[in-house]
Design an enzyme around this catalytic site. Structure first.
Site, PDB file in Angstrom:
ATOM      1  N   LYS A  39       0.842  -1.199   0.000  1.00  4.37           N
ATOM      2  CA  LYS A  39       0.000   0.000   0.000  1.00  4.37           C
ATOM      3  C   LYS A  39       0.886   1.261   0.000  1.00  4.37           C
ATOM      4  CE  LYS A  39      -3.853  -2.283   2.392  1.00  4.37           C
ATOM      5  NZ  LYS A  39      -4.691  -2.269   3.623  1.00  4.37           N
ATOM      6  N   TYR A  95     -12.643  -2.534  -3.024  1.00  5.36           N
ATOM      7  CA  TYR A  95     -13.196  -2.485  -1.662  1.00  5.36           C
ATOM      8  C   TYR A  95     -14.718  -2.326  -1.671  1.00  5.36           C
ATOM      9  CZ  TYR A  95      -8.577  -2.214   0.648  1.00  5.36           C
ATOM     10  OH  TYR A  95      -7.321  -2.494   1.143  1.00  5.36           O
ATOM     11  N   ASN A 105      -1.773  -0.070   7.379  1.00  2.00           N
ATOM     12  CA  ASN A 105      -1.300  -1.429   7.678  1.00  2.00           C
ATOM     13  C   ASN A 105      -0.466  -2.064   6.556  1.00  2.00           C
ATOM     14  OD1 ASN A 105      -3.381  -2.094   5.968  1.00  2.00           O
ATOM     15  ND2 ASN A 105      -4.634  -3.105   7.509  1.00  2.00           N
ATOM     16  N   HIS A 141      -1.771  -5.398   1.445  1.00  2.00           N
ATOM     17  CA  HIS A 141      -3.052  -6.059   1.196  1.00  2.00           C
ATOM     18  C   HIS A 141      -2.803  -7.500   0.795  1.00  2.00           C
ATOM     19  CE1 HIS A 141      -7.021  -7.029  -0.363  1.00  2.00           C
ATOM     20  NE2 HIS A 141      -6.404  -7.559  -1.408  1.00  2.00           N
ATOM     21  N   GLU A 144     -10.023 -10.307  -7.454  1.00  2.45           N
ATOM     22  CA  GLU A 144      -9.056  -9.204  -7.367  1.00  2.45           C
ATOM     23  C   GLU A 144      -7.989  -9.301  -8.454  1.00  2.45           C
ATOM     24  OE1 GLU A 144      -7.655  -9.292  -3.326  1.00  2.45           O
ATOM     25  OE2 GLU A 144      -9.619  -8.709  -2.517  1.00  2.45           O
TER      26      GLU A 144
END
Ligand code: DAT
Ligand code: MG
Length: 151
Positions: free
Chosen positions: A11, A51, A114, A117, A128
């Site tokens: 990310k 998402y 975080n 992914h 995805e």
């Protein structure tokens, strides 16, 4: 099975913090095979599809803002049980609970930053991978040590 695939992304916070190499290294040394990788500035359109299940969550607007704040590195990794194993390697969603030794447990403190992914199921991974990659961007190739890593 040995040809299972999952989507892993570093990310924007992970890219900014120069963690791309360390994250790739963990998947390489575990014995998984990299079959696709690119760096890109994600569009809101792609992210809203990625998402889509989180659209109603209170943190969704800030999640979109963060995920489009800079480049991401998105990868497809292949190998035995790679979906489940990479979730374990990545650690829990909230880094406060993530075990040391996991990516989130070693590199992050807050759920909104975080670092990485990982697809959460086989079906999610298929969806995805199709969303982020064109078919010809994924390579079928033989690792010379494949027979030493999996049946
Ligand atoms: P994961 O990334 O572990 O699959 P998820 O799919 O439930 O977790 O959520 C996607 C991302 O949304 C997550 O990595 C960080 C963000 N997020 C989830 N829960 C959050 C929360 N309570 N507050 C802020 N961001 C959150
Ligand atoms: Mg998820």
């Amino acid at each position: 099975h040995a040809r299972e695939r999952t989507l892993i992304a570093v990310k924007p916070d992970g890219v900014q913090r120069r963690l791309i190499g360390q994250i790739i290294q963990r998947f390489e040394q575990r014995g998984f095979k990299l079959v696709g990788m690119k760096m890109l500035q994600v569009s809101e359109d792609l992210l809203s599809q990625h998402y889509s299940e989180l659209r109603a969550k209170p943190f969704y607007p800030s999640l979109l803002y963060y995920m489009t704040s800079g480049p991401v590195v998105v990868m497809v990794w292949e190998g035995h049980n790679v979906v489940q194993t990479s979730r374990t390697m990545v650690g829990t969603t909230n880094p406060t609970e993530a075990q040391p030794g996991t990516v989130r447990g070693d590199f992050s403190t807050h759920v909104s930053r975080n670092v990485v992914h990982a697809s959460d199921s086989l079906e999610g991974a298929k969806r995805e991978i199709q969303l982020w990659f064109q078919g010809q961007e994924l390579l079928n190739w033989d690792c010379c040590d494949q027979k030493s890593i999996s049946e």
